[in-house]
Design a protein around this motif. Structure first.
Motif, PDB file in Angstrom:
ATOM      1  N   GLY A  42       0.827  -1.205   0.000  1.00 53.15           N
ATOM      2  CA  GLY A  42       0.000   0.000   0.000  1.00 53.15           C
ATOM      3  C   GLY A  42       0.861   1.255   0.000  1.00 53.15           C
ATOM      4  N   VAL A  56       4.331   4.036  15.189  1.00 50.82           N
ATOM      5  CA  VAL A  56       3.899   3.200  16.317  1.00 50.82           C
ATOM      6  C   VAL A  56       5.055   2.233  16.611  1.00 50.82           C
ATOM      7  CG1 VAL A  56       2.154   1.513  17.080  1.00 50.82           C
ATOM      8  CG2 VAL A  56       1.503   3.342  15.493  1.00 50.82           C
ATOM      9  N   ARG A  96       9.399   1.940   7.761  1.00 51.13           N
ATOM     10  CA  ARG A  96       8.104   1.516   7.204  1.00 51.13           C
ATOM     11  C   ARG A  96       8.271   0.460   6.108  1.00 51.13           C
ATOM     12  NH1 ARG A  96       6.044   7.010   7.364  1.00 51.13           N
ATOM     13  NH2 ARG A  96       5.853   7.127   5.111  1.00 51.13           N
ATOM     14  N   GLN A 127      -5.543  -0.721 -12.030  1.00 47.18           N
ATOM     15  CA  GLN A 127      -6.474   0.040 -11.175  1.00 47.18           C
ATOM     16  C   GLN A 127      -7.878  -0.211 -11.696  1.00 47.18           C
ATOM     17  OE1 GLN A 127      -5.969   3.066  -9.079  1.00 47.18           O
ATOM     18  NE2 GLN A 127      -3.915   3.759  -9.604  1.00 47.18           N
ATOM     19  N   GLY A 158      -7.948   2.540   0.351  1.00 44.94           N
ATOM     20  CA  GLY A 158      -7.062   3.375   1.174  1.00 44.94           C
ATOM     21  C   GLY A 158      -7.242   4.867   0.969  1.00 44.94           C
ATOM     22  N   ASN A 159      -6.140   5.597   1.182  1.00 42.41           N
ATOM     23  CA  ASN A 159      -6.182   7.066   1.164  1.00 42.41           C
ATOM     24  C   ASN A 159      -6.049   7.647  -0.239  1.00 42.41           C
ATOM     25  OD1 ASN A 159      -6.302   7.690   4.007  1.00 42.41           O
ATOM     26  ND2 ASN A 159      -4.259   6.813   4.160  1.00 42.41           N
ATOM     27  N   PHE A 388     -12.701   5.785  -9.478  1.00 43.54           N
ATOM     28  CA  PHE A 388     -13.858   5.047 -10.010  1.00 43.54           C
ATOM     29  C   PHE A 388     -15.083   5.178  -9.100  1.00 43.54           C
ATOM     30  CE2 PHE A 388     -14.269   1.124  -7.463  1.00 43.54           C
ATOM     31  CZ  PHE A 388     -13.118   1.204  -6.697  1.00 43.54           C
ATOM     32  N   VAL A 442      -8.375   3.793  10.052  1.00 41.00           N
ATOM     33  CA  VAL A 442      -7.323   4.267   9.159  1.00 41.00           C
ATOM     34  C   VAL A 442      -5.924   3.797   9.543  1.00 41.00           C
ATOM     35  CG1 VAL A 442      -8.550   6.333   8.394  1.00 41.00           C
ATOM     36  CG2 VAL A 442      -7.208   6.429  10.474  1.00 41.00           C
ATOM     37  N   VAL A 444      -3.275   0.560  11.673  1.00 40.26           N
ATOM     38  CA  VAL A 444      -3.177  -0.872  11.894  1.00 40.26           C
ATOM     39  C   VAL A 444      -3.978  -1.354  13.102  1.00 40.26           C
ATOM     40  CG1 VAL A 444      -1.540  -2.714  12.498  1.00 40.26           C
ATOM     41  CG2 VAL A 444      -1.042  -1.124  10.639  1.00 40.26           C
TER      42      VAL A 444
HETATM   43  C1  LIG Z   1       2.551   7.928   4.612  1.00 40.29           C
HETATM   44  C2  LIG Z   1       1.715   7.146   5.586  1.00 40.29           C
HETATM   45  C3  LIG Z   1       2.317   6.572   6.707  1.00 40.29           C
HETATM   46  C4  LIG Z   1       1.561   5.824   7.613  1.00 40.29           C
HETATM   47  N1  LIG Z   1       2.166   5.253   8.698  1.00 40.29           N
HETATM   48  C5  LIG Z   1       1.443   4.475   9.532  1.00 40.29           C
HETATM   49  C6  LIG Z   1       2.051   3.803  10.646  1.00 40.29           C
HETATM   50  O1  LIG Z   1       3.247   3.950  10.896  1.00 40.29           O
HETATM   51  N2  LIG Z   1       1.275   3.025  11.436  1.00 40.29           N
HETATM   52  C7  LIG Z   1      -0.064   2.869  11.188  1.00 40.29           C
HETATM   53  O2  LIG Z   1      -0.733   2.137  11.917  1.00 40.29           O
HETATM   54  N3  LIG Z   1      -0.662   3.511  10.164  1.00 40.29           N
HETATM   55  C8  LIG Z   1       0.045   4.283   9.340  1.00 40.29           C
HETATM   56  N4  LIG Z   1      -0.577   4.918   8.300  1.00 40.29           N
HETATM   57  C9  LIG Z   1      -1.999   4.724   8.121  1.00 40.29           C
HETATM   58  C10 LIG Z   1      -2.151   3.693   7.002  1.00 40.29           C
HETATM   59  O3  LIG Z   1      -2.893   4.313   6.022  1.00 40.29           O
HETATM   60  C11 LIG Z   1      -2.727   2.374   7.497  1.00 40.29           C
HETATM   61  O4  LIG Z   1      -1.912   1.805   8.489  1.00 40.29           O
HETATM   62  C12 LIG Z   1      -2.850   1.320   6.402  1.00 40.29           C
HETATM   63  O5  LIG Z   1      -1.719   1.258   5.606  1.00 40.29           O
HETATM   64  C13 LIG Z   1      -4.060   1.576   5.568  1.00 40.29           C
HETATM   65  O6  LIG Z   1      -4.179   0.484   4.724  1.00 40.29           O
HETATM   66  P1  LIG Z   1      -5.169   0.490   3.491  1.00 40.29           P
HETATM   67  O7  LIG Z   1      -5.087  -0.871   2.899  1.00 40.29           O
HETATM   68  O8  LIG Z   1      -6.503   0.984   3.906  1.00 40.29           O
HETATM   69  O9  LIG Z   1      -4.569   1.561   2.491  1.00 40.29           O
HETATM   70  P2  LIG Z   1      -3.270   1.390   1.611  1.00 40.29           P
HETATM   71  O10 LIG Z   1      -2.249   0.607   2.352  1.00 40.29           O
HETATM   72  O11 LIG Z   1      -2.883   2.710   1.074  1.00 40.29           O
HETATM   73  O12 LIG Z   1      -3.751   0.466   0.396  1.00 40.29           O
HETATM   74  C14 LIG Z   1      -4.683   0.864  -0.560  1.00 40.29           C
HETATM   75  C15 LIG Z   1      -4.281   0.226  -1.865  1.00 40.29           C
HETATM   76  O13 LIG Z   1      -5.338   0.384  -2.795  1.00 40.29           O
HETATM   77  C16 LIG Z   1      -4.774   0.615  -4.068  1.00 40.29           C
HETATM   78  N5  LIG Z   1      -5.789   1.293  -4.892  1.00 40.29           N
HETATM   79  C17 LIG Z   1      -6.318   2.525  -4.742  1.00 40.29           C
HETATM   80  N6  LIG Z   1      -7.232   2.757  -5.709  1.00 40.29           N
HETATM   81  C18 LIG Z   1      -7.294   1.639  -6.468  1.00 40.29           C
HETATM   82  C19 LIG Z   1      -8.038   1.276  -7.619  1.00 40.29           C
HETATM   83  N7  LIG Z   1      -8.896   2.110  -8.206  1.00 40.29           N
HETATM   84  N8  LIG Z   1      -7.845   0.032  -8.140  1.00 40.29           N
HETATM   85  C20 LIG Z   1      -6.971  -0.842  -7.582  1.00 40.29           C
HETATM   86  N9  LIG Z   1      -6.227  -0.534  -6.493  1.00 40.29           N
HETATM   87  C21 LIG Z   1      -6.378   0.694  -5.955  1.00 40.29           C
HETATM   88  C22 LIG Z   1      -3.549   1.475  -3.787  1.00 40.29           C
HETATM   89  O14 LIG Z   1      -2.617   1.389  -4.834  1.00 40.29           O
HETATM   90  C23 LIG Z   1      -3.043   0.853  -2.489  1.00 40.29           C
HETATM   91  O15 LIG Z   1      -2.077  -0.142  -2.732  1.00 40.29           O
HETATM   92  C24 LIG Z   1       0.166   5.675   7.403  1.00 40.29           C
HETATM   93  C25 LIG Z   1      -0.430   6.282   6.273  1.00 40.29           C
HETATM   94  C26 LIG Z   1       0.338   6.997   5.372  1.00 40.29           C
HETATM   95  C27 LIG Z   1      -0.335   7.630   4.175  1.00 40.29           C
END
Ligand SMILES: Cc1cc2nc3c(=O)[nH]c(=O)nc-3n(C[C@H](O)[C@H](O)[C@H](O)COP(=O)(O)OP(=O)(O)OC[C@H]3O[C@@H](n4cnc5c(N)ncnc54)[C@H](O)[C@@H]3O)c2cc1C
Length: 449
Positions: A42, A56, A96, A127, A158-159, A388, A442, A444
């Motif tokens: 991600g 963390v 990270r 995507q 995600g974000n 989308f 948002v 872990v």
């Molecule tokens: C820079 C940063 C640092 C962070 N550090 C921490 C930390 O140290 N500890 C902690 O607990 N949390 C941290 N966070 C919060 C973090 O967002 C969450 O821990 C966790 O990674 C969120 O996971 P997720 O799967 O929801 O999002 P993500 O891990 O961002 O995964 C979403 C995925 O969806 C994919 N995607 C998006 N749109 C599409 C699409 N249309 N089609 C196909 N794929 C798509 C993206 O490419 C991405 O790989 C951090 C966030 C950020 C932005």
């Protein structure tokens, strides 16, 4: 065989796939859709720098709720950490990218289980560009021209990149000197050494960006602007269990009552030399319940008047990183303004940024070579160009929450709601898309399996 699609495979998507496979009693087909470079990792765990660290400590970053030492045990098994005391590692903020390696390792081991269970896995390096939902099936159009038709779909995207702040000259946002995506390495590379540079935002991404710029050799001044200035707190007392205060939280308490409890405990522990940190940490396990019990009116009050205080207490940085930022400020390298951005204009060589300095109550101007947007992930999907889910919202297939923080879904089952507020039986969302429903979904430890 049933077909399930997982859209987005960062932390949330990967761990959802892992649990689906571990708990499966019969074969099924799982299609994982995510661009290759961030698959499993991600956005957060595929950083451009190996120096970017988790916010963390390692002992609290297990990917498994039922195995709290899982990440720590994994770390202790790495050659790089042979001979390092387990307690030191447990209390360290590790890079990270290592957490990305950890998720990758979990995934590779899970693939073995999937083979034994005859689960068919395929990965699309793509995507999703559009989604059609009906009662029987979901059709996903991918940006590699392929189409996937499935019976069930899980959204874990995600974000989003930050939104562009409102200014009168919004043409500026087309400039190559503007970097809207602060998580892309181009934001910190090849900055003009002859001019200072401006970062919009004063949070965790600003901290990462400053260190990324310095790592890439930038030595001129850095300005930052945000409504409140630099208010990030350092982790001072991590690991203190102040859970007894949670007993005071009951169902259906109003925002004013919750604030009264929080303020009382912050005052109380300050007398013993503590910051608000243990109080904020103690609230985290019940944050989702508190949020769901608030009225829309109370949620709006929280967003406009209290969110800043929550963010400052909730999103902290390790002590040594905090000290590094302070040092840069004291030596004049970093100038952090509390202010309101008024306008940005561009000449051939540089950019002029006008803002209102809140502390001095005057308008100011700075001349810089680039502007990097670190204002935090945008949430209003209707304003997200190219996403989308914007198309699905416009068609009325799905709906936003009242505060436009994500999409509407059932808080217990995560089933996404259609335009009539009815849950789809075949479409669920998880992670940041549920911010409006759960607020804390948002990171872990807040992840609900
Ligand atoms: C820079 C940063 C640092 C962070 N550090 C921490 C930390 O140290 N500890 C902690 O607990 N949390 C941290 N966070 C919060 C973090 O967002 C969450 O821990 C966790 O990674 C969120 O996971 P997720 O799967 O929801 O999002 P993500 O891990 O961002 O995964 C979403 C995925 O969806 C994919 N995607 C998006 N749109 C599409 C699409 N249309 N089609 C196909 N794929 C798509 C993206 O490419 C991405 O790989 C951090 C966030 C950020 C932005």
């Amino acid at each position: 065989m049933k077909k399930i699609a997982l859209v987005g495979c960062g932390f949330t998507g990967t761990m959802t796939a892992v649990h689906l496979i571990r708990n499966a009693c019969q074969p099924f087909e799982l299609i994982l859709i995510n661009p290759r470079q961030s698959f499993n990792r991600g956005l957060a765990y595929s950083p451009y720098s190996r120096k970017q660290i988790l916010n963390v400590v390692a002992s609290r970053m297990s990917a498994y709720d039922d195995n709290p030492d899982h990440f720590l045990n994994w770390i202790c098994g790495l050659d790089d950490f042979k001979g390092v005391d387990r307690n030191i590692l447990a209390n360290s903020y590790l890079p990270r990218y290592l957490y990305g390696d950890y998720l990758r390792d979990i995934w590779i081991r899970t693939l073995e289980i999937s083979k034994a269970k005859k689960i068919v896995i395929s990965v699309q390096d793509a995507q999703v560009a559009a989604m059609e939902v009906s009662e029987d099936e979901i059709v996903l159009s991918l940006d590699n021209q392929k189409t996937e038709t499935v019976q069930y779909c899980i959204l874990a995207t995600g974000n989003q990149v930050p939104r562009n702040p409102d200014i009168s000259n919004d043409h500026f946002y087309n400039s190559p000197k503007y970097f809207r995506n602060p998580w892309d390495v181009t934001a910190v590379r090849n900055a003009d050494p002859g001019y200072p540079l401006l970062i919009l935002g004063n949070g965790l991404t600003m901290v990462d960006t400053v260190s990324g710029l310095i790592e890439n050799g930038f030595s001129n001044k850095i300005y930052t602007i945000s409504p409140h200035g630099f208010t990030i707190l350092p982790h001072k007392h991590h690991g203190i269990d102040y859970s007894s205060m949670r007993e005071e939280f009951q169902d259906k308490q109003c925002l004013a009552e919750i604030l009264r409890i929080v303020n009382k405990h912050v005052r109380l522990i300050r007398k013993f030399g503590f910051s608000a940190e243990p109080v904020i940490d103690a609230i985290r396990p019940v944050t989702q319940q508190i949020w769901q019990n608030l009225t829309i009116h109370e949620k709006r009050i929280f967003m406009s008047r209290l969110r800043h205080f929550w963010d400052a207490g909730r999103h902290r940085v390790p002590m040594h990183i905090h000290a590094g930022i302070r040092h840069l400020t004291e030596t004049g390298k970093l100038n952090q303004y509390a202010g309101k951005l008024l306008n940005i204009s561009e000449t051939e060589n540089h950019i002029m940024v006008r803002f209102f300095d809140v502390q001095q109550q005057v308008e100011k101007e700075v001349v810089v070579s680039r502007v990097i947007n670190c204002t935090g992930p945008a949430t209003d999907l209707l304003k997200a160009e190219g996403h989308f889910l914007k198309g699905s919202l416009l068609k009325g297939t799905i709906i936003q929450d009242d505060l436009k923080l994500g999409i509407m879904a059932n808080p217990d089952t995560f089933e996404v709601y259609n335009a009539y507020n009815q849950p789809y039986k075949n479409l669920v969302a998880i992670g940041a898309l549920l911010k409006g429903v759960l607020w804390e979904s948002v990171a872990v430890r807040e992840f609900v399996y």
